[in-house]
Design a protein around this motif. Sequence first.
Motif, PDB file in Angstrom:
ATOM      1  N   GLU A  80      -3.013   4.956   1.228  1.00 60.90           N
ATOM      2  CA  GLU A  80      -3.884   4.430   1.599  1.00 60.90           C
ATOM      3  C   GLU A  80      -4.096   4.079   2.951  1.00 60.90           C
ATOM      4  O   GLU A  80      -4.350   3.121   2.982  1.00 60.90           O
ATOM      5  CB  GLU A  80      -3.520   2.916   0.236  1.00 60.90           C
ATOM      6  CG  GLU A  80      -3.660   3.172  -0.693  1.00 60.90           C
ATOM      7  CD  GLU A  80      -3.336   2.485  -2.082  1.00 60.90           C
ATOM      8  OE1 GLU A  80      -3.698   1.426  -2.720  1.00 60.90           O
ATOM      9  OE2 GLU A  80      -1.691   1.606  -1.533  1.00 60.90           O
TER      10      GLU A  80
ATOM     11  N   LYS B 266       0.860  -1.181  -0.469  1.00 63.87           N
ATOM     12  CA  LYS B 266       0.072   0.265  -0.505  1.00 63.87           C
ATOM     13  C   LYS B 266       0.545   1.450   0.615  1.00 63.87           C
ATOM     14  O   LYS B 266       1.951   1.221   0.283  1.00 63.87           O
ATOM     15  CB  LYS B 266      -0.938   0.150   1.220  1.00 63.87           C
ATOM     16  CG  LYS B 266      -1.606  -0.929   1.379  1.00 63.87           C
ATOM     17  CD  LYS B 266      -3.297  -0.945   1.672  1.00 63.87           C
ATOM     18  CE  LYS B 266      -4.126  -1.838   2.644  1.00 63.87           C
ATOM     19  NZ  LYS B 266      -4.101  -2.409   0.966  1.00 63.87           N
ATOM     20  N   SER B 267       0.218   2.101  -0.274  1.00 63.05           N
ATOM     21  CA  SER B 267       0.396   3.743  -0.760  1.00 63.05           C
ATOM     22  C   SER B 267       0.620   3.647   0.536  1.00 63.05           C
ATOM     23  O   SER B 267      -0.153   3.326   1.861  1.00 63.05           O
ATOM     24  CB  SER B 267       0.449   4.111  -1.884  1.00 63.05           C
ATOM     25  OG  SER B 267      -0.823   4.942  -1.585  1.00 63.05           O
ATOM     26  N   MET B 268       1.282   5.013   1.319  1.00 58.21           N
ATOM     27  CA  MET B 268       0.913   5.647   2.154  1.00 58.21           C
ATOM     28  C   MET B 268      -0.524   7.064   2.382  1.00 58.21           C
ATOM     29  O   MET B 268      -1.078   6.546   3.645  1.00 58.21           O
ATOM     30  CB  MET B 268       2.077   7.114   2.476  1.00 58.21           C
ATOM     31  CG  MET B 268       2.048   7.049   4.495  1.00 58.21           C
ATOM     32  SD  MET B 268       2.022   6.492   5.189  1.00 58.21           S
ATOM     33  CE  MET B 268       3.935   5.937   5.216  1.00 58.21           C
TER      34      MET B 268
END
Length: 179
Positions: free
Chosen positions: A137, A133-135
């Motif tokens: 997300e 996940k991205s930050m």
Amino acid sequence: MKVDHESLGRTLVFIGFMGVGKTTVGELVADRLDVPFKDSDEEIVKAFDEMTIPEIFHTYGEQAFRNKEKETILQLIDAEKQVLSLGGGAFMQEAVRQKCLEEAVVIFLDMTFAAWKERFPELISSRPLLQTKSMAEIETLFAERRSLYDAHHIRVLTDEITPEEAAEQIFQSLEKLDR
């Protein structure tokens, strides 16, 4: 009334986002109460023949992990009085949330996202959900889970306190609940 292992009427369940200190603070509380400490994630690892949680996710998938998580936690709540730390996503399951709220004292270790982000580098390798996940997300996940954690008996904000100070706040809150 001073809270000790004789006066502890129910299991204490620690909830909160991954990496907020549930195990660290939970162990301190269990030691002081002289009751067993269990970490639901560690119990699941044992059930999967010592596979790591990332290995369980990779081999069997998240659903298999969540099923074993629910089964494990429901059994642990029915066991002897103890201190139990739940994995960050366990409280998403309705059956787990209901059982904990009805039969245990639920302690929410809260933290702001800004404070949590400072811990991110030391967490990523052992948390499968963080690895994909991205930050942005992760921040969404943090907010979603936090809304579920709002169902609790005791809340302690841990941003600027030590684990020992968090444990002391919990004991003060338990004494108030006991009155």
